[in-house]
Write a protein that holds these residues in place. Structure first.
Motif, PDB file in Angstrom:
ATOM      1  N   PRO A 340       0.674  -1.469   0.027  1.00 39.05           N
ATOM      2  CA  PRO A 340      -0.073   0.121   0.277  1.00 39.05           C
ATOM      3  C   PRO A 340       1.116   1.188  -0.157  1.00 39.05           C
ATOM      4  CG  PRO A 340      -1.141  -1.679   1.293  1.00 39.05           C
ATOM      5  CD  PRO A 340       0.386  -1.938   1.446  1.00 39.05           C
ATOM      6  N   GLU A 341       2.098   1.167   0.913  1.00 34.01           N
ATOM      7  CA  GLU A 341       2.379   2.577   0.667  1.00 34.01           C
ATOM      8  C   GLU A 341       3.107   3.223  -0.507  1.00 34.01           C
ATOM      9  OE1 GLU A 341       6.140   2.043   3.927  1.00 34.01           O
ATOM     10  OE2 GLU A 341       4.306   1.847   5.039  1.00 34.01           O
ATOM     11  N   GLU A 342       3.615   2.019  -1.138  1.00 32.21           N
ATOM     12  CA  GLU A 342       4.532   2.027  -2.716  1.00 32.21           C
ATOM     13  C   GLU A 342       3.478   2.220  -4.273  1.00 32.21           C
ATOM     14  OE1 GLU A 342       6.485  -0.576  -6.317  1.00 32.21           O
ATOM     15  OE2 GLU A 342       5.944  -1.598  -4.316  1.00 32.21           O
ATOM     16  N   ARG A 358      -6.935  11.896   2.344  1.00 30.35           N
ATOM     17  CA  ARG A 358      -5.661  12.698   2.371  1.00 30.35           C
ATOM     18  C   ARG A 358      -4.437  12.061   1.785  1.00 30.35           C
ATOM     19  NH1 ARG A 358      -3.083  15.690   7.293  1.00 30.35           N
ATOM     20  NH2 ARG A 358      -1.286  16.298   5.531  1.00 30.35           N
ATOM     21  N   ALA A 359      -3.318  12.535   0.665  1.00 32.87           N
ATOM     22  CA  ALA A 359      -2.501  11.979  -0.800  1.00 32.87           C
ATOM     23  C   ALA A 359      -1.590  11.096   1.239  1.00 32.87           C
ATOM     24  CB  ALA A 359      -1.837  12.199  -1.108  1.00 32.87           C
ATOM     25  N   GLY A 360      -0.110  10.194   1.163  1.00 35.95           N
ATOM     26  CA  GLY A 360       0.648  10.044   1.126  1.00 35.95           C
ATOM     27  C   GLY A 360      -0.030   8.958   1.995  1.00 35.95           C
ATOM     28  N   ARG A 361       0.680   9.526   3.720  1.00 32.91           N
ATOM     29  CA  ARG A 361       0.278   7.805   4.678  1.00 32.91           C
ATOM     30  C   ARG A 361      -1.409   7.756   4.511  1.00 32.91           C
ATOM     31  NH1 ARG A 361       3.601   5.343   8.022  1.00 32.91           N
ATOM     32  NH2 ARG A 361       2.709   4.332   9.793  1.00 32.91           N
ATOM     33  N   PRO A 362      -1.909   9.049   5.096  1.00 30.52           N
ATOM     34  CA  PRO A 362      -3.441   8.047   4.856  1.00 30.52           C
ATOM     35  C   PRO A 362      -4.004   7.466   4.299  1.00 30.52           C
ATOM     36  CG  PRO A 362      -3.004  10.565   6.021  1.00 30.52           C
ATOM     37  CD  PRO A 362      -1.812  10.017   5.224  1.00 30.52           C
ATOM     38  N   GLU A 365      -2.450   3.580   4.582  1.00 25.55           N
ATOM     39  CA  GLU A 365      -3.158   3.577   5.927  1.00 25.55           C
ATOM     40  C   GLU A 365      -5.015   2.368   5.073  1.00 25.55           C
ATOM     41  OE1 GLU A 365      -2.985   6.123   8.902  1.00 25.55           O
ATOM     42  OE2 GLU A 365      -1.516   5.740   9.415  1.00 25.55           O
ATOM     43  N   TYR A 366      -5.491   3.462   4.472  1.00 26.60           N
ATOM     44  CA  TYR A 366      -6.761   3.330   3.495  1.00 26.60           C
ATOM     45  C   TYR A 366      -6.546   2.086   2.575  1.00 26.60           C
ATOM     46  CZ  TYR A 366     -10.778   3.910   1.183  1.00 26.60           C
ATOM     47  OH  TYR A 366     -12.356   3.302   1.168  1.00 26.60           O
TER      48      TYR A 366
END
Length: 437
Positions: A340-342, A358-362, A365-366
Motif C-alpha cells: 500500500p505504501e508504494e 489525504r495523499a501519502g500515509r493516510p 493506511e486506507y
C-alpha cells in the motif's frame, strides 16, 4: 468463450497462434507418456493400477504433472519446479534489496529476474528428480504394490544420473514450451500448460466416481458430482471476478500550454487477491510431516501420531490445519505482493488522490484497511473451496484427485478466464474502428 474462439479462428494471425499453441500442447502431452530410461514400464503400470488411485502423498505434484509423475516419464516433474522457483523469487524480491531494485528497473530488470528463475528451476529440478528416483528405487513411490521395489531394476550410479539428467532436461523443455506459447502463441504459456496438466486427468477421475458408485450403477453419484461441480464453477467465477474498486482522481497539471491529468480511474482490489498460491503453500507444507515419516521409517510415538492424524485428508486435525494454513498464507501472500505504501507514493508522485483521503500515509493506511477487510472473505472462500475433496472423500469415497477439488477448479477456471481475456484483447486490437470514425 466459444464465440471468442470462433472469432479468433476467423482471424488469420490469431488462427496461426491458436494452432501453434495446440501443437505445443500435443508435444507436451506426448512427452508425458514417454518413460524415463532405466524404468520398468511394465512394473510401473502394475503399480499404477494397484495403488495409483490411493497415492495421496504425491497427489498434488502428480496432478500438476498431468499424471506423468507416477508414470515416471521424461516430463514427470512437469511445470512444478518452475512454479516453485517463481514463487521463491517473488518472495525473495521483498527480502533482498537487489531483487527489489531489479523489479523497479522495468523490462530489463524483469528479464534478469526471469533468468534467475530459470537457473533456480534447473536446480530445483535436479533436487526433485533425485528425490523421485530415490523414492522409486526404494519402492516408497507406490505403497502396497508388490513390484514397487522393481520399478528401477538397474540401481547403478550411471543409471541414476541418466534418470536425473533426463527429468531435468524434461523440465527445461517444458519451461521452453511454455515460453514459446507466451511469445508466439496466445500468451500465458506456463498457465496454459498447467491447465492442460490438470485437465488431462479430469475426465478419468470423473468416470472413476461413476464406476465406484453404488446407486443406480453409479449414475446418481455421477450426476450429483456434476451438479456440485457446476455450482462450484459458478461460485469460483463469481468470486474471481469480484473486486473492490477504489476511486482515484488525478489533478490537472499545466505543462506549457497543454493540460494533463484531470482524469478519474480506480484501483481494482480483487476479493481473492492471492489466487491459488495459499492452497499450494498449505498443501505442500502438510506433505512434509508425512514425507519425514515415510523416509525415516520410524515407528516411534510421534511417527504413529502423524500417520494417524496427518496422512489421511479426512481427519479433523488435518482439515483444521489445512484450513488455518490457507487463511494464514492468504494474508501472508497478499501482504508481500501488494504494498500500500508504494501504491500511495506512486499516486502522490503523479498527482493522484482518493476522494476524501489525504495523499501519502493516510492513503496507504486506507488501502491497507480495505485490503485486510476484503482478504478475510477471500481467504475463507479459498479454505472452503479447498475442503471440497475432503467432503468428497467422506461422501463418495473418491480419491484425493477429486476432479472438482479446490486447487484444480481454481486453476482451471482462473486460467480459462485469463485466456479468454487475452484472446478478446487481441481481437479488439485487430478490429478497433475508433480511429476510423
Amino acid at each position: 468463450m466459444l464465440t471468442a474462439f470462433a472469432r479468433a479462428f476467423k482471424t488469420p494471425d490469431l488462427r496461426k497462434k491458436l494452432l501453434f499453441t495446440l501443437g505445443i500442447i500435443v508435444l507436451f502431452r506426448l512427452g508425458s507418456h514417454i518413460p524415463v530410461p532405466g524404468v520398468s514400464y511394465k512394473n510401473v503400470q502394475i503399480c499404477v493400477d494397484q495403488a495409483g488411485s490411493s497415492n495421496s502423498l504425491f497427489g498434488l505434484v502428480n496432478m500438476f504433472s498431468g499424471g506423468a509423475l507416477l508414470q515416471i516419464t521424461i516430463f514427470a516433474l512437469g511445470i512444478m519446479p518452475y512454479i516453485t522457483a517463481s514463487i521463491i523469487l517473488q518472495l525473495l524480491t521483498v527480502v533482498i534489496p537487489k531483487l527489489e531494485n531489479l523489479k523497479k528497473e522495468g523490462q530489463s530488470g524483469t528479464a534478469k529476474i526471469t533468468q534467475y528463475t530459470r537457473y533456480l528451476t534447473v536446480a530445483l529440478a535436479i533436487l526433485q528428480g533425485t528425490g523421485l528416483v530415490a523414492t522409486a528405487r526404494t519402492g516408497a513411490l507406490f505403497q502396497g504394490c508388490q513390484v514397487a521395489s522393481q520399478i528401477v531394476p538397474n540401481r547403478s550410479i550411471f543409471t541414476t544420473i541418466v534418470m536425473v539428467i533426463t527429468m531435468t532436461a524434461g523440465t527445461c523443455v517444458v519451461m521452453w514450451l511454455g515460453e514459446l506459447v507466451t511469445d508466439r502463441g496466445i500468451g500465458n504459456g506456463m498457465s496454459i500448460l498447467m491447465f492442460i496438466s490438470i485437465a488431462a486427468g479430469f475426465m478419468g477421475a470423473l468416470w472413476q466416481i461413476k464406476l465406484q458408485g453404488k446407486i443406480a450403477d453409479g449414475w446418481v453419484e455421477f450426476g450429483v458430482v456434476i451438479l456440485v461441480g457446476l455450482a462450484m464453477v459458478a461460485l469460483v467465477v463469481f468470486v474471481e471476478q469480484a473486486q473492490r474498486r477504489i476511486p482515484v482522481q488525478y489533478a490537472k497539471r499545466m505543462i506549457g500550454r497543454r493540460a494533463y491529468g484531470g482524469t478519474s480511474t480506480y484501483i481494482p482490489l480483487k476479493v481473492n487477491q492471492a489466487g491459488v498460491i495459499p492452497v499450494i503453500f498449505a498443501s505442500s507444507l502438510l506433505y512434509i510431516p508425512a514425507l519425514i515419516v515415510q523416509f525415516s521409517g520410524s515407528t516411534a510415538g510421534w511417527a504413529v501420531w502423524i500417520q494417524k492424524h496427518f496422512v489421511k485428508g479426512d481427519h479433523p486435525y488435518y482439515i483444521a490445519a489445512y484450513f488455518l494454513l490457507i487463511v494464514f498464507f492468504a494474508f501472508f501472500y497478499v501482504a508481500i505482493s501488494f504494498n500500500p505504501e508504494e501504491v500511495a507514493d506512486n499516486m502522490k508522485k503523479y498527482g493522484g488522490f482518493i476522494p476524501g483521503i489525504r495523499a501519502g500515509r493516510p492513503t496507504a493506511e486506507y488501502l491497507s484497511y480495505v485490503l485486510n477487510r476484503i482478504t478475510w472473505p477471500g481467504s475463507l472462500y479459498l479454505g472452503l473451496i479447498a475442503l471440497v475433496p475432503t467432503m468428497a472423500l467422506a461422501g463418495f469415497g473418491a480419491n484425493q484427485n477429486f476432479p472438482f477439488g479446490g486447487t484444480s477448479i481454481l486453476i482451471i477456471v482462473g486460467v480459462g478466464l485469463e485466456t479468454v481475456k487475452q484472446i478478446e484483447s487481441q481481437l479488439q486490437q485487430r478490429n478497433y474502428e475508433g480511429f476510423l470514425r
